[in-house]
Write a protein that holds these residues in place. Structure first.
Motif, short mmCIF file in Angstrom:
data_model
loop_
_atom_site.label_atom_id
_atom_site.label_comp_id
_atom_site.label_asym_id
_atom_site.label_seq_id
_atom_site.Cartn_x
_atom_site.Cartn_y
_atom_site.Cartn_z
N LEU A 1 0.88 -1.16 0.00
CA LEU A 1 0.00 0.00 0.00
C LEU A 1 0.91 1.21 0.00
N ALA A 2 1.10 1.75 -1.18
CA ALA A 2 2.03 2.86 -1.32
C ALA A 2 1.32 4.18 -0.99
N GLY A 3 2.09 5.22 -0.85
CA GLY A 3 1.52 6.54 -0.58
C GLY A 3 1.32 7.30 -1.87
N TYR A 4 1.41 8.59 -1.78
CA TYR A 4 1.27 9.45 -2.96
C TYR A 4 2.64 9.56 -3.62
N LEU A 5 2.75 9.02 -4.81
CA LEU A 5 4.09 8.81 -5.37
C LEU A 5 4.76 10.07 -5.87
N HIS A 6 4.02 11.18 -5.89
CA HIS A 6 4.70 12.44 -6.22
C HIS A 6 5.51 12.94 -5.02
N GLU B 1 13.46 -7.62 -5.79
CA GLU B 1 14.37 -8.00 -6.87
C GLU B 1 15.65 -8.65 -6.33
N ASP B 2 16.15 -8.11 -5.20
CA ASP B 2 17.35 -8.72 -4.62
C ASP B 2 17.11 -10.14 -4.17
N ASN B 3 15.83 -10.48 -4.00
CA ASN B 3 15.52 -11.84 -3.58
C ASN B 3 14.92 -12.66 -4.71
N GLY B 4 15.13 -12.18 -5.90
CA GLY B 4 14.70 -12.94 -7.07
C GLY B 4 13.21 -12.97 -7.29
N ILE B 5 12.51 -12.01 -6.69
CA ILE B 5 11.06 -11.96 -6.90
C ILE B 5 10.75 -10.84 -7.88
N PRO B 6 10.06 -11.15 -8.95
CA PRO B 6 9.79 -10.09 -9.92
C PRO B 6 8.84 -9.04 -9.34
N TYR B 7 9.13 -7.81 -9.68
CA TYR B 7 8.29 -6.69 -9.24
C TYR B 7 7.03 -6.67 -10.08
N ASP B 8 5.90 -6.69 -9.41
CA ASP B 8 4.62 -6.77 -10.13
C ASP B 8 3.78 -5.53 -9.86
N GLN B 9 3.70 -4.71 -10.88
CA GLN B 9 2.99 -3.44 -10.79
C GLN B 9 1.57 -3.59 -10.26
N SER B 10 0.95 -4.73 -10.55
CA SER B 10 -0.46 -4.89 -10.17
C SER B 10 -0.62 -5.15 -8.67
N LEU B 11 0.52 -5.30 -7.99
CA LEU B 11 0.41 -5.47 -6.53
C LEU B 11 0.75 -4.18 -5.78
N VAL B 12 0.88 -3.11 -6.55
CA VAL B 12 1.17 -1.81 -5.94
C VAL B 12 -0.11 -0.97 -5.90
N PHE B 13 -0.53 -0.58 -4.70
CA PHE B 13 -1.76 0.18 -4.55
C PHE B 13 -1.43 1.57 -3.98
N PRO B 14 -1.31 2.52 -4.86
CA PRO B 14 -0.87 3.85 -4.39
C PRO B 14 -1.99 4.62 -3.70
N ASP B 15 -1.61 5.79 -3.18
CA ASP B 15 -2.55 6.73 -2.55
C ASP B 15 -3.30 6.11 -1.36
N SER B 16 -2.65 5.17 -0.68
CA SER B 16 -3.33 4.47 0.41
C SER B 16 -2.60 4.73 1.72
N ILE B 17 -2.89 5.84 2.36
CA ILE B 17 -2.21 6.07 3.63
C ILE B 17 -3.17 6.33 4.79
N PHE B 18 -4.45 6.42 4.51
CA PHE B 18 -5.40 6.61 5.61
C PHE B 18 -6.10 5.29 5.90
N ARG B 19 -6.81 5.26 7.01
CA ARG B 19 -7.48 4.03 7.41
C ARG B 19 -8.47 3.59 6.34
N GLU B 20 -9.21 4.55 5.82
CA GLU B 20 -10.26 4.22 4.85
C GLU B 20 -9.65 3.74 3.53
N THR B 21 -8.65 4.49 3.04
CA THR B 21 -8.07 4.10 1.76
C THR B 21 -7.29 2.80 1.92
N GLY B 22 -6.67 2.60 3.08
CA GLY B 22 -5.95 1.35 3.34
C GLY B 22 -6.92 0.18 3.33
#
Lengths: 330, 330
Positions: free
Chosen positions: A183-188, A204-225
């Motif tokens: 749950l990422a924040g505001y990426l700006h 990546e350092d652990n050989g796990i591919p980075y998957d954009q679809s598992l990134v949920f930005p703008d989620s820093i409040f209780r409701e958005t989280g």
DNA sequence: AGAACCGATGCAAACGTTTGCATGATATTT
DNA sequence: AAATATCATGCAAACGTTTGCATCGGTTCT
């Protein structure tokens, strides 16, 4: 109200001498100084800071502008800054922006009108760039902390967000979680983009591919989280690194609703080490920023008019929400 | 820095007229006013608040002195006060005393030196009487809230502590708890003695004798609450009304250690409705003070120079820690 | 002894604004 | 037409402090 002129008249000398005596200027006889100090005490004199500041063209007040004061991070940071500033004879005006850009501009502007000696500043979420800051603030010395704009002048105190997120994510990997989202924040905002980078690098350092679809930005409040965690569950995640503790709290709400067991079937790490993370059930692991130290560093940077970036390490506090099978010692 | 004199010169008029134009004084021709406003805008003029305040003999800054800002109660109260004060053109200096008398005196004194327009004040635990306040503060208008000294002049905004404690205790009685103790606060402080009186009255109104040995004073922090709860358990209590949420939290620690089931075998109600009370396991019932409203009321009292006591009702939030057999609806 | 110096203090301006009173120009009244 | 009111603006003092420069009595140097 008794003034230095009153004291001067009472002693048959001039305001100049009184002023110098009170200021500890060596160009005044010790005897006179004693007389002045005694008279000032006896007459109940108190320096008019307004007049003094006007004449000297500077203030002994600094402004602290933060999104909110009821966050563990900001309130401790303020305490840390106050502890240093107070010793140096400064007082702080604290302004909340409530995460609103308008309020932020008004706050900076008011501080400028008051000719404060400096401004400590962490920008609000609504501010996507720094263009409003200098117009509102003018040439007042600026110290930024946490949420900083790189392109502004002055000192910047930041947490080691990249490293913190890296450590948190690595911790989740080592705990055996397989599909770790964030749950990422505001990426700006740099703090949040750094955390995302740390998360990505750990994968990546652990050989796990980075998957954009598992990134949920703008989620820093209780409701958005809460909302984003639902989506993460649907996306098949079995762990989340949250860029904020309130988002982690919202995630806990969502997981409870889904009757998913934490940490057995789902791992969770938050950021900021808010007081409540220790109290939830399960308690929430969190990467903390050492706000008190950041406040102190900010104050010191201001007093020494130091420029440049200071990075304060972050600390991972492992609690139940990621302590699968109790493999992590206290 | 451009001044009104610069504007005056640019327009071939005097600073007086510029000042009046900017202040909206009707004794200036509309045409002139427009010219002044236009020139001010164009030249980037900004009023020097220091000079203005010095001349007018007053400031547009108020001081807010609280024990701590990282308490839900105080931070919300500050927000409430700011919302009103901001509209009226005032800015707030926020000072924390960290519950220390020395710091409190220094804060009041600094505010006085800065000739603030008013001081909003909730005294610290270490202050057992009001004798230090007026000497430090002088004649600056005072508005007290929450922890107030009755013998000081000025407005006072308080929660309905007696009624709140009465309601909380009655709630425990109706829930069937038989031996209800209280973790009281510092009884030299009115908020806490009122809460104790409310507790006592509730017992007596329900035919339960008041038992001094079930009253554990000076217990408002997590640590002291923890220690006192141990004593309460030893004294045979099966419920506690706590005068502070942090004490209730400490009690939960103690009860957990004793493996006493809450709320089945022990009931708990705290005070202040801190954010975390909702998050613990079990969640903690709490009597809240409506801090935002108290802040607004305090600000209004200040603006209207109103004297006297304003009482704000409190609200009981029933959560798990006292919801035995789920008899209380949400 | 005269020159140079020093230490302590006074004088007066300055910081930028506000405001009571004065002024001079119109407009209104009698 | 003279008296009065009204209006827009200017003048200058004031808020309380700080500070560069001047002053003046006394000391030290050559």
């Amino acid at each position: 109200m008794v003034t230095i002129t009153d004291i001067a008249e009472a002693l048959g000398i001039t305001p100049s001498t009184v002023s110098r005596a009170l200021a500890g200027n060596p160009r005044v006889r010790e005897e006179t100084r004693q007389a002045v100090l005694e008279a000032a005490e006896r007459m109940g004199y108190e320096r008019n800071v307004l007049a003094s500041n006007l004449r000297r063209g500077k203030s002994d007040i600094v402004g602290i502008v933060v999104p909110r004061i009821n966050r563990e991070f900001f309130s401790n940071l303020i305490s840390g800054a106050e502890s240093i500033l107070g010793q140096a004879g400064y007082r702080a005006i604290i302004c909340q922006t409530h995460e609103e850009l308008d309020t932020e501009i008004k706050a900076l502007h008011t501080l400028r009108l008051h000719r404060v000696a400096g401004v400590f500043f962490s920008h609000c979420i609504e501010a996507t760039d720094s263009s409003h800051v200098l117009p509102a603030l003018g040439r007042i010395p600026l110290v930024q902390f946490d949420r900083v704009f790189r392109d502004l002048p002055g000192a910047k105190i930041v947490g080691a967000n990249f490293e913190g997120a890296y450590e948190a994510t690595t911790h989740l990997i080592l705990s055996g979680y397989k599909r770790i989202g964030t749950l990422a924040g505001y990426l700006h905002t740099e703090v949040y983009s750094d955390r995302l980078r740390g998360y990505r690098k750990a994968l990546e350092d652990n050989g796990i591919p980075y998957d954009q679809s598992l990134v949920f930005p703008d989620s820093i409040f209780r409701e958005t989280g809460y909302a984003s965690c639902h989506m993460a569950i649907d996306a098949g995640c079995d762990a989340l690194y949250c860029a904020g503790d309130y988002a982690a709290l919202g995630s806990l709400d969502a997981l409870r609703e889904h009757r998913i067991s934490v940490p057995d079937d789902f791992g969770l790490v938050g950021t900021a080490n808010e007081f409540f993370t220790e109290l939830t059930n399960p308690s929430i692991s969190s990467v903390g920023q050492r706000p008190y130290d950041m406040g102190r560093e900010a104050a010191i940077a201001f007093l020494e008019s130091r420029e440049g970036v200071t990075v304060i390490p972050m600390e991972l506090h492992i609690r139940q929400s990621s302590n699968r099978n109790n493999i992590w010692l206290k």
